[in-house]
Design a protein around this motif. Structure first.
Motif, PDB file in Angstrom:
ATOM      1  N   ARG A  33       0.852  -1.187   0.000  1.00  0.00           N
ATOM      2  CA  ARG A  33       0.000   0.000   0.000  1.00  0.00           C
ATOM      3  C   ARG A  33       0.892   1.242   0.000  1.00  0.00           C
ATOM      4  O   ARG A  33       1.743   1.385   0.879  1.00  0.00           O
ATOM      5  N   ASN A  34       0.707   2.077  -1.022  1.00  0.00           N
ATOM      6  CA  ASN A  34       1.350   3.397  -1.084  1.00  0.00           C
ATOM      7  C   ASN A  34       2.835   3.309  -1.441  1.00  0.00           C
ATOM      8  O   ASN A  34       3.254   2.299  -2.012  1.00  0.00           O
ATOM      9  N   CYS A  40       9.116  12.658  -3.203  1.00  0.00           N
ATOM     10  CA  CYS A  40       9.276  13.426  -4.439  1.00  0.00           C
ATOM     11  C   CYS A  40       8.358  14.656  -4.415  1.00  0.00           C
ATOM     12  O   CYS A  40       7.158  14.526  -4.147  1.00  0.00           O
ATOM     13  N   THR A  41       8.936  15.818  -4.695  1.00  0.00           N
ATOM     14  CA  THR A  41       8.191  17.070  -4.483  1.00  0.00           C
ATOM     15  C   THR A  41       7.105  17.307  -5.523  1.00  0.00           C
ATOM     16  O   THR A  41       6.252  18.159  -5.338  1.00  0.00           O
ATOM     17  N   PHE A  42       7.163  16.572  -6.637  1.00  0.00           N
ATOM     18  CA  PHE A  42       6.163  16.767  -7.698  1.00  0.00           C
ATOM     19  C   PHE A  42       5.002  15.792  -7.572  1.00  0.00           C
ATOM     20  O   PHE A  42       4.022  15.873  -8.299  1.00  0.00           O
ATOM     21  N   CYS A  43       5.103  14.827  -6.667  1.00  0.00           N
ATOM     22  CA  CYS A  43       4.185  13.685  -6.630  1.00  0.00           C
ATOM     23  C   CYS A  43       3.147  13.848  -5.524  1.00  0.00           C
ATOM     24  O   CYS A  43       3.501  14.090  -4.375  1.00  0.00           O
ATOM     25  N   GLY A  44       1.904  13.674  -5.893  1.00  0.00           N
ATOM     26  CA  GLY A  44       0.842  13.774  -4.884  1.00  0.00           C
ATOM     27  C   GLY A  44       0.096  12.467  -4.686  1.00  0.00           C
ATOM     28  O   GLY A  44      -0.985  12.440  -4.099  1.00  0.00           O
ATOM     29  N   MET A  45       0.683  11.382  -5.185  1.00  0.00           N
ATOM     30  CA  MET A  45      -0.082  10.135  -5.229  1.00  0.00           C
ATOM     31  C   MET A  45      -0.446   9.563  -3.862  1.00  0.00           C
ATOM     32  O   MET A  45      -1.562   9.174  -3.628  1.00  0.00           O
ATOM     33  N   TYR A  46       0.541   9.471  -2.970  1.00  0.00           N
ATOM     34  CA  TYR A  46       0.261   8.744  -1.724  1.00  0.00           C
ATOM     35  C   TYR A  46       0.600   9.606  -0.507  1.00  0.00           C
ATOM     36  O   TYR A  46       0.918   9.083   0.553  1.00  0.00           O
ATOM     37  N   LYS A  47       0.565  10.905  -0.672  1.00  0.00           N
ATOM     38  CA  LYS A  47       1.148  11.789   0.336  1.00  0.00           C
ATOM     39  C   LYS A  47       0.562  11.639   1.735  1.00  0.00           C
ATOM     40  O   LYS A  47       1.262  11.781   2.732  1.00  0.00           O
ATOM     41  N   THR A  48      -0.711  11.332   1.840  1.00  0.00           N
ATOM     42  CA  THR A  48      -1.280  11.261   3.193  1.00  0.00           C
ATOM     43  C   THR A  48      -1.336   9.821   3.704  1.00  0.00           C
ATOM     44  O   THR A  48      -1.860   9.560   4.774  1.00  0.00           O
ATOM     45  N   GLU A  49      -0.802   8.908   2.905  1.00  0.00           N
ATOM     46  CA  GLU A  49      -0.979   7.495   3.245  1.00  0.00           C
ATOM     47  C   GLU A  49       0.315   6.880   3.780  1.00  0.00           C
ATOM     48  O   GLU A  49       1.400   7.248   3.372  1.00  0.00           O
ATOM     49  N   LYS A  50       0.157   5.901   4.657  1.00  0.00           N
ATOM     50  CA  LYS A  50       1.307   5.221   5.248  1.00  0.00           C
ATOM     51  C   LYS A  50       1.672   4.011   4.381  1.00  0.00           C
ATOM     52  O   LYS A  50       0.782   3.312   3.880  1.00  0.00           O
ATOM     53  N   THR A 259       1.221  19.718  -3.669  1.00  0.00           N
ATOM     54  CA  THR A 259       2.587  19.191  -3.567  1.00  0.00           C
ATOM     55  C   THR A 259       3.579  20.329  -3.324  1.00  0.00           C
ATOM     56  O   THR A 259       3.306  21.489  -3.662  1.00  0.00           O
ATOM     57  N   PRO A 260       4.760  20.027  -2.779  1.00  0.00           N
ATOM     58  CA  PRO A 260       5.761  21.082  -2.570  1.00  0.00           C
ATOM     59  C   PRO A 260       6.125  21.799  -3.870  1.00  0.00           C
ATOM     60  O   PRO A 260       6.291  23.024  -3.883  1.00  0.00           O
ATOM     61  N   LEU A 261       6.212  21.049  -4.989  1.00  0.00           N
ATOM     62  CA  LEU A 261       6.600  21.701  -6.245  1.00  0.00           C
ATOM     63  C   LEU A 261       5.504  22.653  -6.735  1.00  0.00           C
ATOM     64  O   LEU A 261       5.799  23.717  -7.292  1.00  0.00           O
ATOM     65  N   ALA A 262       4.254  22.311  -6.513  1.00  0.00           N
ATOM     66  CA  ALA A 262       3.157  23.211  -6.894  1.00  0.00           C
ATOM     67  C   ALA A 262       3.244  24.499  -6.081  1.00  0.00           C
ATOM     68  O   ALA A 262       3.007  25.601  -6.600  1.00  0.00           O
ATOM     69  N   ARG A 263       3.617  24.369  -4.809  1.00  0.00           N
ATOM     70  CA  ARG A 263       3.750  25.573  -3.973  1.00  0.00           C
ATOM     71  C   ARG A 263       4.921  26.426  -4.459  1.00  0.00           C
ATOM     72  O   ARG A 263       4.838  27.646  -4.540  1.00  0.00           O
ATOM     73  N   GLU A 264       6.037  25.754  -4.832  1.00  0.00           N
ATOM     74  CA  GLU A 264       7.189  26.507  -5.366  1.00  0.00           C
ATOM     75  C   GLU A 264       6.811  27.215  -6.659  1.00  0.00           C
ATOM     76  O   GLU A 264       7.247  28.335  -6.923  1.00  0.00           O
ATOM     77  N   ALA A 265       5.995  26.565  -7.490  1.00  0.00           N
ATOM     78  CA  ALA A 265       5.569  27.187  -8.753  1.00  0.00           C
ATOM     79  C   ALA A 265       4.676  28.393  -8.468  1.00  0.00           C
ATOM     80  O   ALA A 265       4.752  29.419  -9.141  1.00  0.00           O
ATOM     81  N   ALA A 266       3.833  28.266  -7.429  1.00  0.00           N
ATOM     82  CA  ALA A 266       2.902  29.356  -7.103  1.00  0.00           C
ATOM     83  C   ALA A 266       3.650  30.564  -6.534  1.00  0.00           C
ATOM     84  O   ALA A 266       3.308  31.714  -6.828  1.00  0.00           O
ATOM     85  N   ASP A 267       4.688  30.319  -5.728  1.00  0.00           N
ATOM     86  CA  ASP A 267       5.371  31.485  -5.123  1.00  0.00           C
ATOM     87  C   ASP A 267       6.585  31.939  -5.932  1.00  0.00           C
ATOM     88  O   ASP A 267       7.327  32.815  -5.500  1.00  0.00           O
ATOM     89  N   GLY A 268       6.809  31.320  -7.096  1.00  0.00           N
ATOM     90  CA  GLY A 268       7.855  31.804  -8.005  1.00  0.00           C
ATOM     91  C   GLY A 268       9.219  31.176  -7.782  1.00  0.00           C
ATOM     92  O   GLY A 268      10.160  31.455  -8.532  1.00  0.00           O
ATOM     93  N   ALA A 269       9.357  30.339  -6.773  1.00  0.00           N
ATOM     94  CA  ALA A 269      10.664  29.707  -6.535  1.00  0.00           C
ATOM     95  C   ALA A 269      11.002  28.722  -7.661  1.00  0.00           C
ATOM     96  O   ALA A 269      12.179  28.474  -7.946  1.00  0.00           O
ATOM     97  N   PHE A 270       9.979  28.152  -8.271  1.00  0.00           N
ATOM     98  CA  PHE A 270      10.172  27.273  -9.432  1.00  0.00           C
ATOM     99  C   PHE A 270       9.458  27.918 -10.609  1.00  0.00           C
ATOM    100  O   PHE A 270       8.254  28.138 -10.565  1.00  0.00           O
ATOM    101  N   GLU A 271      10.226  28.252 -11.642  1.00  0.00           N
ATOM    102  CA  GLU A 271       9.628  28.886 -12.824  1.00  0.00           C
ATOM    103  C   GLU A 271       9.336  27.830 -13.875  1.00  0.00           C
ATOM    104  O   GLU A 271      10.254  27.226 -14.438  1.00  0.00           O
ATOM    105  N   MET A 272       8.054  27.624 -14.120  1.00  0.00           N
ATOM    106  CA  MET A 272       7.626  26.619 -15.094  1.00  0.00           C
ATOM    107  C   MET A 272       7.988  27.048 -16.510  1.00  0.00           C
ATOM    108  O   MET A 272       7.912  28.225 -16.846  1.00  0.00           O
ATOM    109  N   LEU A 273       8.335  26.087 -17.327  1.00  0.00           N
ATOM    110  CA  LEU A 273       8.472  26.359 -18.759  1.00  0.00           C
ATOM    111  C   LEU A 273       7.084  26.567 -19.350  1.00  0.00           C
ATOM    112  O   LEU A 273       6.103  25.974 -18.873  1.00  0.00           O
TER     113      LEU A 273
END
Ligand code: SF4
Length: 342
Positions: A33-34, A40-50, A259-273
């Motif tokens: 399970r999970n 991985c900062t881009f992955c939201g698949m199993y984030k809340t699961e053990k 996900t952490p990467l989505a937050r970085e994209a939203a606050d500009g720390a990660f600039e999407m192509l």
């Protein structure tokens, strides 16, 4: 005590599987399970699961429950071949099957010929070799119509297994490994917390091939963003060239909410192509590839359009044969780059 009534059909089904396994109506068997890594900062698949490894007894119980379901569907179907009439008759007897999380998947698998299976969740090779072999043997014995079994595997786990163990797993009936490379660039891999270096990916990929597995490597166009796109493209091609897997599959980067990467994209720390920027990066990756397998754009995230407003690439699970169709892929990318709005 053996379960009775509808309980005899109880088995567990996870959420995720690669697109190619959905398209081939694969049987989903849940071994773990999970995700045992889950960083991985881009992955939201199993984030809340053990993460949990299921016991062999539990997994074999699931396979037996599926066999009981198959047998009862066949018994109730005219001519003893599983059919719509048989399914309706069984649901009439056990209306609870309408809410069974795996009934539709299993029924469609039977109707499609019962040929392929996928072991869930994110890294089945983490199981002890003897246990995995026991599960595979039971699965193959119970469903002899199966011709292909695949699973997700982490490169680091492949490296940690001995070649003899990998060969034993292969001999027990696991045919193909889907590995998430994501990038061949160490800076990108470190930033996204993949937990594996380019070197580990090369070693793991080569070892999987040496053990006789078919190998499918996923990479993520756009994962380096504006800052690292060029080294992401060049080093991804370099690593793929060194592995030369059977399949290379594109799963373009998109921010997964929460996900952490989505937050970085939203606050500009990660600039999407931009989409066109991703295509330019993709062109460089393709141009640098010197592999002899297939390059596939079968994930729905390969959204780029051609001049007729259709998908730029075929979404076929068998993709484009390299090197024969490399120029075709480059030409398609050039066509896509002329289309406005991407
Ligand atoms: S290893 Fe795979 S499933 Fe696990 S966090 Fe990374 S991308 Fe997600």
């Amino acid at each position: 005590m053996n379960p009775s009534g509808v309980d005899k059909y109880a088995f567990e089904t996870g959420v995720y599987r690669p697109p190619s396994e959905g398209g081939s109506d694969s049987l989903l068997i849940r071994l773990t399970r999970n995700c045992p890594w889950n960083h991985c900062t881009f992955c939201g698949m199993y984030k809340t699961e053990k993460f949990q490894v299921r016991s062999v007894e539990e997994i074999k119980g699931d396979i037996n429950a599926m066999a009981a379901l198959r047998d009862d569907l066949a018994t109730l179907s005219p001519g003893a071949t599983v059919s719509h009439d048989g399914a309706m008759a069984l649901i009439g007897k056990y209306p609870e099957l309408n809410h069974h999380p795996g009934f539709a998947m299993f029924y469609h698998w039977l109707l499609s010929g019962g040929q392929t299976a996928f072991l869930q969740d994110a890294n089945s090779l983490i199981m002890k070799t003897g246990q995995l072999v026991e599960v595979l043997e039971h699965l193959r014995h119970t469903f002899p119509s199966i011709v292909r079994v695949t699973t997700y595997a982490r490169a680091k786990t492949i490296v940690q297994k001995s070649l003899d163990d990998l060969k034993a797993i292969r001999a027990a009936g696991l045919d193909r490994l889907h590995v998430g490379l994501e990038s061949g660039d160490d800076e990108v891999l470190h930033k996204v917390r993949k937990g594996a270096t380019a070197e580990i990916h090369i070693e793991g990929g080569r070892k999987a091939l040496a053990a006789g597995f078919q190998l499918s490597e996923y990479w993520m166009p756009g994962l380096g963003g504006k800052a690292l796109w060029e080294q992401h493209a060049r080093n991804t091609a370099r690593v793929l060239n060194e592995i030369d897997p059977h399949y290379i599959r594109s799963r373009p980067m998109r921010p997964w909410p929460g996900t952490p990467l989505a937050r970085e994209a939203a606050d500009g720390a990660f600039e999407m192509l931009t989409p066109a920027g991703q295509l330019r990066e993709l062109r460089l990756t393709m141009a640098e590839l010197s592999v002899t397998g297939r390059v596939c754009f079968d994930h729905a995230g390969n959204y780029w359009k051609n001049s007729r407003g259709r998908h730029l690439f075929s979404h076929s699970y068998e993709g484009y044969r390299f090197p024969q169709e490399k120029q075709l892929v480059l030409d398609l990318i050039d066509e896509g780059l002329k289309v406005g709005g991407q």
